[in-house]
Design an enzyme around this catalytic site. Structure first.
Site, mmCIF file in Angstrom:
data_model
loop_
_atom_site.group_PDB
_atom_site.id
_atom_site.type_symbol
_atom_site.label_atom_id
_atom_site.label_comp_id
_atom_site.label_asym_id
_atom_site.label_seq_id
_atom_site.Cartn_x
_atom_site.Cartn_y
_atom_site.Cartn_z
ATOM 1 N N GLY A 241 28.452 41.920 34.204
ATOM 2 C CA GLY A 241 28.281 42.187 35.641
ATOM 3 C C GLY A 241 27.289 43.307 35.867
ATOM 4 O O GLY A 241 27.401 44.065 36.833
ATOM 5 N N TYR B 29 42.373 38.210 44.788
ATOM 6 C CA TYR B 29 41.652 39.274 44.085
ATOM 7 C C TYR B 29 42.659 40.307 43.546
ATOM 8 O O TYR B 29 42.603 40.696 42.377
ATOM 9 C CB TYR B 29 40.677 39.920 45.064
ATOM 10 C CG TYR B 29 39.925 41.126 44.561
ATOM 11 C CD1 TYR B 29 38.993 41.015 43.538
ATOM 12 C CD2 TYR B 29 40.107 42.380 45.150
ATOM 13 C CE1 TYR B 29 38.277 42.130 43.107
ATOM 14 C CE2 TYR B 29 39.401 43.491 44.737
ATOM 15 C CZ TYR B 29 38.482 43.358 43.705
ATOM 16 O OH TYR B 29 37.779 44.450 43.284
ATOM 17 N N LYS C 133 43.777 41.463 39.743
ATOM 18 C CA LYS C 133 43.715 42.859 39.288
ATOM 19 C C LYS C 133 45.044 43.284 38.639
ATOM 20 O O LYS C 133 45.055 43.923 37.591
ATOM 21 C CB LYS C 133 43.341 43.788 40.450
ATOM 22 C CG LYS C 133 41.885 43.657 40.897
ATOM 23 C CD LYS C 133 40.911 43.970 39.770
ATOM 24 C CE LYS C 133 39.466 43.902 40.183
ATOM 25 N NZ LYS C 133 38.516 43.998 39.062
ATOM 26 N N GLY D 217 25.569 43.835 39.261
ATOM 27 C CA GLY D 217 26.410 44.033 40.442
ATOM 28 C C GLY D 217 26.354 45.462 40.961
ATOM 29 O O GLY D 217 25.562 46.285 40.491
ATOM 30 N N ARG E 8 24.035 35.316 37.623
ATOM 31 C CA ARG E 8 23.038 34.671 38.481
ATOM 32 C C ARG E 8 22.092 35.649 39.163
ATOM 33 O O ARG E 8 20.908 35.390 39.279
ATOM 34 C CB ARG E 8 23.745 33.815 39.523
ATOM 35 C CG ARG E 8 23.901 32.423 38.977
ATOM 36 C CD ARG E 8 24.202 31.434 40.044
ATOM 37 N NE ARG E 8 25.427 30.753 39.693
ATOM 38 C CZ ARG E 8 26.424 30.527 40.516
ATOM 39 N NH1 ARG E 8 26.357 30.907 41.753
ATOM 40 N NH2 ARG E 8 27.495 29.916 40.114
HETATM 41 C C1 AKB Z 1 36.738 45.124 47.760
HETATM 42 O O1 AKB Z 1 36.722 45.573 48.929
HETATM 43 O O2 AKB Z 1 37.025 43.965 47.485
HETATM 44 C C2 AKB Z 1 36.446 46.085 46.641
HETATM 45 C C3 AKB Z 1 37.684 46.734 46.123
HETATM 46 C C4 AKB Z 1 38.393 47.752 46.924
HETATM 47 O O3 AKB Z 1 38.109 46.441 45.039
HETATM 48 N N1 AKB Z 1 35.510 47.079 47.071
#
Ligand code: AKB
Length: 321
Positions: A8, A142, A146, A11, A36
Site C-alpha cells: 500500500g 472495515y 480491523k 496510499g 493500481r
Molecule cells: C477511515 O475514516 O476509514 C480511516 C480510519 C479512521 O481508519 N481514516
C-alpha cells in the site's frame, strides 16, 4: 529492520512512510509495493518499487524472497466508506491480504506492522477516552476487518512467534497523498478547500467529535513501535494512539483564524455520519506511552498551521497561486 517491504506504498500513509523509512534505513533497503494507484516519481525513483496485489500470495512470497525482506509494513487496505459499498471485496483485500502477509512472515521470519484503527470500536464501546482493552463490536465491515486483523496478528504471534505489532490509528491528516474513502477524510479535504479558497461542504454534523492525528505523528508511531524493545510490549495488537479530538465546527473555527474568508456548509452524508457516531471521540493511550514511550507532538493548532503551510507551498511550486 534491515530489509523492509511496504504494501500500500502509494496510499495515504504509505506515500509518506516509505520515504521516512528510506531516510532512516537507506533507500535500497525499503521496497515500495503498490497495486493500481500510479506511484509518484519520487516513490518510484528513490528506491525499489514493485507492482503487487496483496491478494496474490505467490507474488507476495516472491517479492519477500527476492528482496530478502525481514520486516513488512502492511498498509494495503480499503477504508471505511468504500469498504461499506462492497463488503466482500473489503473482506478479500483487508483480510485475505493480511492472511497472505502473516503466512509469508511466518515462512520467512519477518516482523509485521499492521495498522488497526478507531474503526475497530463500535457504538457499544465507551467513546470518550476509549480504554485500551474494552468492548469491540464494530458495525462496519472495515471495523470488522480491523478487529479480526488485531486478533489474527495476536494469534500468529502466540502460535507461530511472528513479531506482529500494531496501532489503532485515529483519523489521519496529511498534505501529501489524499486519502480515499474514509469517514475522517473530511478533516483532510477541508484544508484543500481552505487552500483553494473554496467553500467546504462538510458531510458530518457540526458537533461530531472524532479522534484525529497529524501524519508526522502517525509515521513516528509506526517506526518507534517497530523499533521498541519487544520484552516491554504486552498489548502488541493493537495500541490505542491519541493526539487530538475535535468536531467539524472546531476545526473550521481553527482554520478561520488563519484563513479569515474560509466558509463551510453542511450536507450530512448518512453513511459517514452513522459510522462516525460509533467511533471514539478520544482514546486512552497510556499503554502505548508506558510500553514504548509514545508521545504525540501535534495538536489541532499545530496541525492547522502545518497543513496550510504545506498545501500553500505545493500550490506555489505548481504555479497555481
Ligand atoms: C477511515 O475514516 O476509514 C480511516 C480510519 C479512521 O481508519 N481514516
Amino acid at each position: 529492520m534491515r530489509r523492509i517491504l511496504v504494501t500500500g506504498a502509494t496510499g495515504q500513509v504509505g506515500s509518506e512512510l516509505t520515504p521516512a523509512l528510506r531516510r532512516r534505513y537507506g533507500a535500497d533497503h525499503v521496497v515500495a509495493a503498490g497495486h493500481r494507484t500510479a506511484p509518484t516519481s519520487a516513490l518510484r525513483e528513490a528506491g525499489p518499487f514493485v507492482v503487487l496485489d496483496v491478494r496474490d500470495a505467490a507474488a507476495l512470497a516472491e517479492v519477500v524472497r527476492r528482496h530478502e525482506i525481514d520486516t513488512i509494513f502492511h498498509l494495503a487496505a480499503l477504508l471505511s466508506a468504500v469498504a461499506e459499498a462492497d463488503p466482500p471485496r473489503a473482506w478479500e483485500i483487508n483480510m485475505q491480504g493480511l492472511v497472505n502477509v502473516l503466512e509469508v512472515a511466518r515462512a520467512h521470519r519477518c516482523a509485521v506492522f499492521f495498522p488497526s484503527s478507531i474503526a475497530a470500536f463500535g457504538p457499544e464501546t465507551p467513546l470518550a477516552r476509549t480504554p485500551q482493552v474494552t468492548i469491540q463490536r464494530p458495525h462496519t465491515i472495515y471495523g470488522v476487518t480491523k478487529v479480526a486483523g488485531e486478533l489474527l496478528c495476536n494469534y500468529y504471534h502466540r502460535h507461530f512467534g511472528v513479531d506482529t505489532r500494531g496501532v489503532r490509528y485515529p483519523g489521519l491528516i496529511s498534505a501529501v497523498a489524499k486519502p480515499g474513502g474514509g469517514t475522517t477524510d473530511y478533516a483532510v479535504e477541508i484544508f484543500y478547500a481552505a487552500n483553494e479558497g473554496r467553500v467546504f461542504t462538510c458531510p458530518l454534523k457540526p458537533d461530531t467529535a472524532l479522534a484525529m492525528m497529524y501524519m508526522d505523528d502517525a509515521l513516528r508511531a509506526a517506526i518507534e513501535l517497530m523499533e521498541a524493545d519487544p520484552a516491554r510490549l504486552t498489548d502488541r495488537n493493537a495500541f490505542n494512539l491519541a493526539a487530538m479530538s475535535f468536531t467539524p465546527a472546531e476545526i473550521a473555527a481553527a482554520i478561520k483564524e488563519q484563513v479569515p474568508g474560509f466558509a463551510m456548509v453542511y450536507e450530512i452524508d448518512p453513511l459517514r455520519q452513522g459510522i462516525a457516531e460509533g467511533w471514539p471521540a478520544s482514546l486512552d493511550d497510556s499503554a502505548a506511552r508506558q510500553q514504548w514511550g509514545w508521545q504525540p507532538a501535534y495538536d489541532l493548532a499545530a496541525t492547522v498551521r502545518e497543513m496550510l503551510t504545506r498545501l500553500a507551498a505545493t500550490s506555489a511550486s505548481r504555479g497555481e497561486r
